[in-house]
Design a protein around this motif. Structure first.
Motif, short mmCIF file in Angstrom:
data_model
loop_
_atom_site.label_atom_id
_atom_site.label_comp_id
_atom_site.label_asym_id
_atom_site.label_seq_id
_atom_site.Cartn_x
_atom_site.Cartn_y
_atom_site.Cartn_z
N LEU A 290 0.77 -1.17 0.08
CA LEU A 290 0.02 0.00 0.17
C LEU A 290 0.87 1.18 0.13
O LEU A 290 0.42 2.17 -0.27
N VAL A 291 2.12 1.18 0.28
CA VAL A 291 3.15 2.25 0.38
C VAL A 291 3.95 2.34 -0.95
O VAL A 291 4.42 1.38 -1.21
N LEU A 292 3.87 3.49 -1.83
CA LEU A 292 4.76 3.61 -2.56
C LEU A 292 6.07 4.47 -1.97
O LEU A 292 5.95 5.62 -1.22
N VAL A 293 7.21 4.36 -2.40
CA VAL A 293 8.16 4.91 -2.05
C VAL A 293 9.44 5.57 -2.89
O VAL A 293 9.25 5.24 -4.52
N ASN A 294 10.27 6.44 -2.58
CA ASN A 294 11.21 6.91 -3.36
C ASN A 294 12.53 6.41 -3.14
O ASN A 294 13.08 6.58 -1.83
N LEU A 295 12.97 5.60 -3.78
CA LEU A 295 14.24 4.94 -3.83
C LEU A 295 15.44 5.77 -3.81
O LEU A 295 16.76 5.42 -3.65
N GLY A 296 15.50 6.92 -4.10
CA GLY A 296 16.48 7.94 -4.14
C GLY A 296 16.20 9.32 -5.06
O GLY A 296 16.40 10.42 -4.42
N ASN A 297 15.98 9.06 -6.28
CA ASN A 297 15.80 9.92 -7.18
C ASN A 297 14.45 10.11 -7.74
O ASN A 297 14.47 10.72 -9.05
N ALA A 298 13.28 9.61 -7.27
CA ALA A 298 12.14 9.47 -7.95
C ALA A 298 11.55 10.89 -8.11
O ALA A 298 11.72 11.94 -7.48
#
Length: 338
Positions: A290-298
Motif C-alpha cells: 500500500l506504500v509507494l516509496v522514493n528509492l532516491g531520485n524519484a
C-alpha cells in the motif's frame, strides 16, 4: 528566488517553490493567507507535507504552518482538547496518553499535523478522526472571516470532509477541538489488536502495538521517502464482495456498519504481484504494497505513472478502482493524477 521543497514533503521529491513563509502564530497565519488570497497569488498551506506529491516546481508561495499550543479542559463526562493547527499529530497522541486521556491510541504514528487531520479524516486500526472531532476553526478565504464548524457540518466520510470538497482551497484550518469520553472503550477489532482482551487491555498496550506494527511494516520517511498509505481501501457492496470472495477465497475485507465491505488495498496490490515493482526510482514497497516509496531520485511524475499502473492492474484483476489518498500538486495547485 527558488526554494527547495525537499525538506517539506515526506516523499523527498526534488521540487522548488517561488517563496516559502513559516508562520508560528494564528494571527500571522490569518494575515498572510488573507493577503495572498486577496492578491490572487498561488498559495499552498502546508502542514507536515505527508500527503503531497509534487510533480512540478510550485509557482507560488508555500505557507508552512508551525503554530503551537494545546489546551485541556473537562466536564463530568468528557475531556476537551483544543490544538493549534501546526502541532504534530503523533506528539498529540503521546501527550494525551501521558495525561491518561485515552481514545487516540489507534491513530499513533500517523504522520502530519493536527490541522491536516480533519481534511483527510485520518484514521487507522478501526478509528477515524471524526469519532473525536468536536469543532474545527478555520479561516474562510473568500470572506476573510474565522468560522467554526461542529462535527456534523464537516461532512466527514472515509478519507473525506467538506474541506476536500465544497471548501477545497477556501479554508485554512487554524485550530481543532477534540472531545474524548472519560469512560474509555477500547477499539480492538482490527488486525493485530484482535488478540487483546477488552476487559484488561490498556490504551498504552494498544498504542505500543500500533507503533510496533506500523514501524515493522511502514518505512520511515526520513530513510525512504513516502506518504504512508498511497491508496484508499476501496468500499464495495455486499454483492460485489460475495462475487469477489468466490473467485479469491483469501480476499481480505472488513464489513462496515452500512453493510458495505472495505477491501484491503494493500492485499489487492500484493495479489497482482507488484511488491517491489518500480518505475524509475518510484517503487512499491517490498514489505507493504500500500506504500509507494522514493528509492532516491524519484520524480513526482514517476510516482504518478506508478500509481496509474497499479490502478490499471488492480482493475483488470478485480474490477475495483483504487483511489489515491495524497494530493497531487502541479505548478499552481492540485491536479488530477495523470
Amino acid at each position: 528566488m527558488s526554494i527547495s521543497l525537499v525538506a517539506f514533503n515526506t516523499f523527498a521529491l526534488q521540487q522548488n517553490c517561488n517563496s516559502l513563509v513559516e508562520v508560528t502564530s494564528k494571527a500571522e497565519l490569518i494575515d498572510i493567507c488573507n493577503n495572498l488570497y486577496k492578491q490572487e497569488l498561488p498559495m499552498l498551506v502546508l502542514g507536515g507535507g505527508s500527503n503531497l506529491v509534487f510533480t512540478e516546481d510550485y509557482d507560488g508561495t508555500v505557507v508552512k504552518v508551525s503554530t503551537k499550543g494545546i489546551q485541556f479542559t473537562a466536564d463530568d463526562d468528557y475531556q476537551y482538547i483544543t490544538i493549534q493547527a501546526g502541532e504534530n499529530w503523533h506528539n498529540l497522541v503521546e501527550s494525551c496518553l501521558q495525561k491518561q486521556i485515552d481514545g487516540l491510541e489507534n491513530m499513533a504514528l500517523i504522520p502530519g499535523t493536527v490541522g491536516a487531520a480533519p481534511i483527510q479524516n485520518i484514521g487507522a486500526y478501526g478509528v477515524e478522526f471524526n469519532r473525536f472531532c468536536y469543532e474545527i476553526e478555520f479561516l474562510q478565504l473568500d470572506t476573510g472571516h474565522l468560522v467554526r464548524f461542529n462535527n456534523q457540518q464537516c461532512d466527514f466520510g472515509y478519507r473525506e470532509s467538506i474541506f476536500k470538497k465544497q471548501l477545497n482551497n477556501l479554508a485554512v484550518i487554524t485550530e481543532v477541538t477534540l472531545k474524548l469520553a472519560k469512560h474509555w472503550v477500547p477499539v480492538i477489532d482490527y488486525g493485530p489488536l484482535q488478540h487483546f482482551d477488552p476487559s484488561t487491555v490498556t490504551a498504552k498496550q494498544i498504542f505500543d502495538c500500533v507503533c510496533h506494527t506500523r514501524q515493522s511494516k511502514l518505512p520511515d520517511p526520513k530513510v525512504l521517502g513516502n506518504v504512508g498509505s498511497f491508496f484508499k481501501n476501496p468500499l464495495v457492496s455486499t454483492k460485489a464482495y460475495n462475487q469477489l470472495k468466490l473467485r479469491f477465497t483469501d480476499l481480505v475485507a472488513y464489513q462496515q456498519v452500512d453493510g458495505q465491505y472495505k477491501l484491503a488495498a494493500g492485499w489487492l496490490i500484493d495479489y497482482v504481484g507488484l511488491k517491489g515493482f518500480h518505475i524509475g526510482d518510484a517503487a512499491v514497497h517490498q514489505e507493504q504494497a500500500l506504500v509507494l516509496v522514493n528509492l532516491g531520485n524519484a520524480t513526482g511524475k514517476q510516482v504518478c505513472q506508478l500509481a496509474l499502473y497499479i490502478i490499471e492492474m488492480v482493475f483488470d484483476k478485480f474490477g475495483v478502482i483504487l483511489q489515491p489518498e495524497p494530493r497531487v500538486m502541479g505548478s499552481v495547485g492540485e491536479i488530477d493524477i495523470k
